[in-house]
Design a protein around this motif. Structure first.
Motif, mmCIF file in Angstrom:
data_model
loop_
_atom_site.group_PDB
_atom_site.id
_atom_site.type_symbol
_atom_site.label_atom_id
_atom_site.label_comp_id
_atom_site.label_asym_id
_atom_site.label_seq_id
_atom_site.Cartn_x
_atom_site.Cartn_y
_atom_site.Cartn_z
ATOM 1 N N ASN A 51 0.829 -1.212 0.000
ATOM 2 C CA ASN A 51 0.000 0.000 0.000
ATOM 3 C C ASN A 51 0.860 1.258 0.000
ATOM 4 O O ASN A 51 0.544 2.240 -0.678
ATOM 5 N N ASN A 52 1.940 1.241 0.777
ATOM 6 C CA ASN A 52 2.845 2.394 0.820
ATOM 7 C C ASN A 52 3.482 2.625 -0.547
ATOM 8 O O ASN A 52 3.578 3.764 -1.007
ATOM 9 N N ARG A 53 3.911 1.560 -1.190
ATOM 10 C CA ARG A 53 4.530 1.687 -2.514
ATOM 11 C C ARG A 53 3.524 2.262 -3.523
ATOM 12 O O ARG A 53 3.854 3.160 -4.296
ATOM 13 N N ALA A 54 2.301 1.755 -3.494
ATOM 14 C CA ALA A 54 1.265 2.257 -4.405
ATOM 15 C C ALA A 54 0.983 3.735 -4.136
ATOM 16 O O ALA A 54 0.832 4.526 -5.080
ATOM 17 N N ALA A 55 0.932 4.126 -2.875
ATOM 18 C CA ALA A 55 0.688 5.530 -2.529
ATOM 19 C C ALA A 55 1.847 6.410 -2.996
ATOM 20 O O ALA A 55 1.634 7.531 -3.484
ATOM 21 N N LEU A 56 3.067 5.914 -2.857
ATOM 22 C CA LEU A 56 4.237 6.677 -3.320
ATOM 23 C C LEU A 56 4.224 6.851 -4.835
ATOM 24 O O LEU A 56 4.506 7.940 -5.345
ATOM 25 N N LEU A 57 3.885 5.801 -5.556
ATOM 26 C CA LEU A 57 3.826 5.902 -7.017
ATOM 27 C C LEU A 57 2.738 6.878 -7.463
ATOM 28 O O LEU A 57 2.956 7.682 -8.374
ATOM 29 N N LYS A 58 1.589 6.813 -6.810
ATOM 30 C CA LYS A 58 0.492 7.732 -7.148
ATOM 31 C C LYS A 58 0.907 9.171 -6.865
ATOM 32 O O LYS A 58 0.711 10.062 -7.707
ATOM 33 N N ALA A 59 1.484 9.412 -5.707
ATOM 34 C CA ALA A 59 1.915 10.759 -5.347
ATOM 35 C C ALA A 59 2.997 11.255 -6.303
ATOM 36 O O ALA A 59 2.971 12.420 -6.736
ATOM 37 N N ALA A 60 3.928 10.387 -6.657
ATOM 38 C CA ALA A 60 5.002 10.779 -7.582
ATOM 39 C C ALA A 60 4.429 11.146 -8.938
ATOM 40 O O ALA A 60 4.788 12.170 -9.530
ATOM 41 N N ARG A 61 3.524 10.320 -9.443
ATOM 42 C CA ARG A 61 2.910 10.596 -10.749
ATOM 43 C C ARG A 61 2.209 11.950 -10.731
ATOM 44 O O ARG A 61 2.365 12.766 -11.639
ATOM 45 N N GLU A 62 1.432 12.217 -9.679
ATOM 46 C CA GLU A 62 0.682 13.480 -9.573
ATOM 47 C C GLU A 62 1.621 14.677 -9.447
ATOM 48 O O GLU A 62 1.484 15.664 -10.177
ATOM 49 N N LEU A 63 2.543 14.618 -8.500
ATOM 50 C CA LEU A 63 3.409 15.770 -8.236
ATOM 51 C C LEU A 63 4.370 16.041 -9.380
ATOM 52 O O LEU A 63 4.666 17.201 -9.679
ATOM 53 N N LEU A 64 4.840 14.994 -10.021
ATOM 54 C CA LEU A 64 5.746 15.201 -11.148
ATOM 55 C C LEU A 64 5.020 15.876 -12.308
ATOM 56 O O LEU A 64 5.594 16.712 -12.996
ATOM 57 N N SER A 65 3.754 15.521 -12.502
ATOM 58 C CA SER A 65 3.015 16.187 -13.582
ATOM 59 C C SER A 65 2.655 17.618 -13.201
ATOM 60 O O SER A 65 2.587 18.490 -14.058
ATOM 61 N N GLU A 66 2.446 17.876 -11.905
ATOM 62 C CA GLU A 66 2.111 19.228 -11.448
ATOM 63 C C GLU A 66 3.328 20.138 -11.382
ATOM 64 O O GLU A 66 3.260 21.303 -11.752
ATOM 65 N N GLN A 67 4.449 19.618 -10.858
ATOM 66 C CA GLN A 67 5.593 20.473 -10.533
ATOM 67 C C GLN A 67 6.866 20.149 -11.301
ATOM 68 O O GLN A 67 7.854 20.873 -11.181
ATOM 69 N N GLY A 68 6.885 19.062 -12.035
ATOM 70 C CA GLY A 68 8.066 18.728 -12.808
ATOM 71 C C GLY A 68 9.068 17.884 -12.030
ATOM 72 O O GLY A 68 8.847 17.499 -10.886
ATOM 73 N N LEU A 69 10.194 17.635 -12.693
ATOM 74 C CA LEU A 69 11.203 16.719 -12.171
ATOM 75 C C LEU A 69 11.878 17.180 -10.887
ATOM 76 O O LEU A 69 12.430 16.369 -10.159
ATOM 77 N N ASP A 70 11.846 18.458 -10.629
ATOM 78 C CA ASP A 70 12.555 18.969 -9.462
ATOM 79 C C ASP A 70 11.726 18.934 -8.188
ATOM 80 O O ASP A 70 12.167 19.443 -7.159
ATOM 81 N N VAL A 71 10.546 18.331 -8.225
ATOM 82 C CA VAL A 71 9.721 18.249 -7.028
ATOM 83 C C VAL A 71 10.518 17.538 -5.935
ATOM 84 O O VAL A 71 11.164 16.516 -6.197
ATOM 85 N N PRO A 72 10.521 18.091 -4.733
ATOM 86 C CA PRO A 72 11.269 17.440 -3.651
ATOM 87 C C PRO A 72 10.703 16.053 -3.322
ATOM 88 O O PRO A 72 9.480 15.873 -3.238
ATOM 89 N N LEU A 73 11.589 15.095 -3.156
ATOM 90 C CA LEU A 73 11.158 13.748 -2.813
ATOM 91 C C LEU A 73 10.419 13.730 -1.477
ATOM 92 O O LEU A 73 9.499 12.923 -1.285
ATOM 93 N N ASP A 74 10.796 14.627 -0.566
ATOM 94 C CA ASP A 74 10.094 14.721 0.716
ATOM 95 C C ASP A 74 8.620 15.070 0.514
ATOM 96 O O ASP A 74 7.753 14.594 1.249
#
Length: 183
Positions: A11-34
């Motif tokens: 579940n944590n991995r799925a949540a991380l992938l979903k968040a990464a997909r969303e934030l990367l499309s919103e803010q680009g590659l430089d979005v902080p991993l935190d």
């Protein structure tokens, strides 16, 4: 023998992938991993237990996208024309993840790309074979050519804004799809 993944870890991995997909499309590659960890509702340590760095995360997001494309392709059935739908959807996936090409170019080990390449080949092999059997697609193409097709679909995006990416993608799709058809 590998151990099954705990449900909370999955579940944590799925949540991380979903968040990464969303934030990367919103803010680009430089979005902080935190920020990705925060959006996923997990701590930084959890993110790093799943992904050692930005490149691993990028590969996981792309593989997850291919997994989703594969599932949607299978749901469309066995019709030979599904291959052309697959290529169109692959083009959309590549366009949505255009910025990742910079990360992927800097992969330290070529072996790191093997799971992504294998997954793409697996996802497209069946639709390609059915389209070829029906005489819709050139016989000289093989599943490994799907990697080349994905590369072609993703070319020309560097430095382009969204409108230009859409225009380049539309033209590239037309050229690629016409080139795939049986002669």
């Amino acid at each position: 023998m590998s151990r099954p993944i705990r449900k909370d870890a999955a579940n944590n991995r799925a949540a991380l992938l979903k968040a990464a997909r969303e934030l990367l499309s919103e803010q680009g590659l430089d979005v902080p991993l935190d920020l990705i960890a925060e959006r996923a509702g997990v701590g930084r340590g959890t993110l790093y237990r799943h992904f050692a760095d930005r490149t691993e995360l990028a590969l996981a997001v792309l593989i997850d996208g291919i997994d989703d494309l594969d599932a949607r392709t299978r749901a469309r059935g066995e019709a030979p024309e599904v291959f052309f739908w697959f290529v169109e959807e692959l083009a959309d996936l590549v366009m949505r993840n255009a910025g990742w090409s910079d990360v992927l170019r800097n992969v330290r080990s070529p072996d790191a790309l093997t799971p992504l390449r294998q997954r793409l080949t697996e996802a497209g092999a069946g639709p390609l074979a059915r389209a070829q059997a029906a005489g819709l697609v050139r016989k000289d193409l093989g599943p490994m050519d799907l990697r080349l097709i994905a590369t072609l679909l993703g070319s020309g995006f560097q430095g382009a804004d969204e409108a230009e990416r859409r225009a380049v993608s539309a033209r590239t799709r037309l050229i690629v799809l016409n080139g795939l058809k049986a002669r």
